[in-house]
Design an enzyme around this catalytic site. Structure first.
Site, mmCIF file in Angstrom:
data_model
loop_
_atom_site.group_PDB
_atom_site.id
_atom_site.type_symbol
_atom_site.label_atom_id
_atom_site.label_comp_id
_atom_site.label_asym_id
_atom_site.label_seq_id
_atom_site.Cartn_x
_atom_site.Cartn_y
_atom_site.Cartn_z
ATOM 1 N N HIS A 47 0.779 -0.989 -0.038
ATOM 2 C CA HIS A 47 0.158 -0.024 -0.170
ATOM 3 C C HIS A 47 0.907 1.230 0.058
ATOM 4 C CE1 HIS A 47 1.212 0.731 4.241
ATOM 5 N NE2 HIS A 47 1.007 -0.729 4.432
ATOM 6 N N ASP A 312 4.011 -4.702 3.452
ATOM 7 C CA ASP A 312 5.334 -5.127 3.444
ATOM 8 C C ASP A 312 5.777 -6.523 4.016
ATOM 9 O OD1 ASP A 312 4.660 -4.268 6.116
ATOM 10 O OD2 ASP A 312 6.308 -2.825 6.539
#
Length: 410
Positions: A47, A312
């Site tokens: 994101h 991540d």
């Protein structure tokens, strides 16, 4: 020279050399690789810029953190803007390589799938709005936002006691192996944790010497309580504030004044990633549902372009579970920066043979803060990635069949 200029100079030692490489990359994007034809692209993206996650960060210091206009974890307006810029850049590449038509694509040829967090859904929609305006391309996601989507969920699934003991042993070994004393000392100069509520209520008063407590429940995400989590949440706040473009006096209260400080402090966030998502005996177990879903896309010849938007942690798990060679993202302090994308490319040569190329495309530390639109004059950075079981040639290509053999193990 102020510290902002110092950061630019610090990174420009590599930027000048790589500028020509980036221009070459752009033309490669437009023309393809040699005589090969682009057949399929899967992008796994983190994101974009979000509001810091922690709801309890005020407990870590007696200083007052700057307020954000949105709730923790939400994508910011700047994050949506930067995602749109990256989308336009990459869509042009796919269009020039005749993977996408340049008009609205057939629905069965495009898949957009996001984890069911508001920041990932908003990131995917920002990409779609820029790539396919007025095309009614939908973003797929689990509609129950309280339910974990197994494709993106990074929970430990093995429930046996033996497995749990093994994982805990490995975590303790990693915690003992890595020394973050310099990072904790630097951070404590800023937050002064011994005068915090966290110190008063829970006894975490010395980041360098207090023990990290591992919270492990089978079927749930592994969590920590202690210096690493405290440091990760605080430094994450500093990073997002910097990316968002806040005045420097609002980033860590103006107490980060050099690139050296950033380099030391971000060791904490990198280590948090390693400890929680790169556990040797658990990484394949955790990544298995994600890789299986990716495999289903690679085996579907109708899908020309797929975008998966996660976190991540997902990028970390994929690269470690699939045995990617170690890599460094130049001009970045984060190992998996916001908005960064691992791009899996399927190419076909004139003889009918297929090849894989994988690249990490991302914005630099300063590009994220500056928010300038990327283009050939201001391109994103990229790193060609290699996989241990799929040896690449000088063009970064490895045999597609070798890659499929690897993911079929999942």
């Amino acid at each position: 020279m102020n510290y902002r200029q110092e950061i630019i100079v610090f990174f420009n030692s590599t930027r000048t050399v790589n500028k020509m490489n980036e221009v070459i990359f752009y033309f490669l994007l437009l023309s393809g690789v040699g005589c090969l034809r682009l057949e399929q692209v899967l992008i796994f993206s983190r994101h974009n810029i979000r509001v810091p996650l922690s709801k309890h960060i005020d407990e870590y210091t007696n200083k007052i953190f700057p307020k954000w206009s949105k709730e923790p974890g939400m994508l910011t307006e700047k994050g949506a803007l930067l995602e749109g810029h990256m989308s336009e850049y990459l869509t042009k590449w796919m269009t020039e390589n005749q993977l996408l038509p340049g008009t609205c694509p057939d629905k069965e040829t495009v898949l957009i799938y996001a984890n069911n967090k508001r920041r990932t859904i908003a990131t995917a929609k920002a990409f779609v709005d820029a790539a396919f305006p007025d095309c009614n391309v939908n973003v797929k996601y689990e509609k129950d936002l309280e339910k974990y989507d197994v494709t993106f969920n990074y929970a430990i699934r093995n429930t046996t006691d033996c497995y749990k003991r093994k994982v805990l042993e490995e975590i303790e070994e990693m915690l003992a192996k890595y020394n973050l004393t310099d990072a904790y000392e630097e951070l404590d100069k800023i937050i002064d944790i011994k005068h915090s509520k966290k110190c008063e209520r829970e006894g975490f008063c010395d980041l360098g010497h207090d023990k990290n407590i591992v919270i492990y429940h089978a079927g749930e995400k592994l969590e920590l309580n202690g210096p690493l989590t405290i440091g990760n949440e605080v430094v994450d706040n500093f990073i997002m504030s910097y990316y968002e473009g806040r005045p420097l006096e609002e980033v860590a209260w103006g107490e980060i004044t050099s690139p050296a400080q950033w380099k030391v402090l971000t060791k904490i966030t990198a280590m948090d990633q390693q400890i929680r998502f790169n556990i040797p005996s658990a990484v394949k177990d955790i990544a298995r549902p994600t890789i299986r879903y990716m495999r289903s896309i690679f085996s579907n010849e109708n899908i020309k372009f797929a975008l998966l938007v996660g976190h991540d942690a997902n990028l970390n798990l994929i690269t470690n579970a699939l045995g990617f060679n170690s890599f460094v993202l130049m001009e970045q302090y984060e190992p998996y920066p916001v908005g960064g994308k691992i791009i899996f490319q399927k190419w076909k040569d004139a003889a009918g043979d297929y090849y894989l190329k994988v690249e990490y495309v991302y914005l630099s530390w300063n590009q994220l803060r500056d928010g300038v639109k990327i283009n050939i004059q201001n391109p994103p950075l990229r790193v060609t990635l290699g996989i241990k079981d799929c040896a690449i040639d000088k063009n970064g290509l490895c045999p597609w069949d070798d890659f499929i053999k690897l993911i079929n193990k999942y």
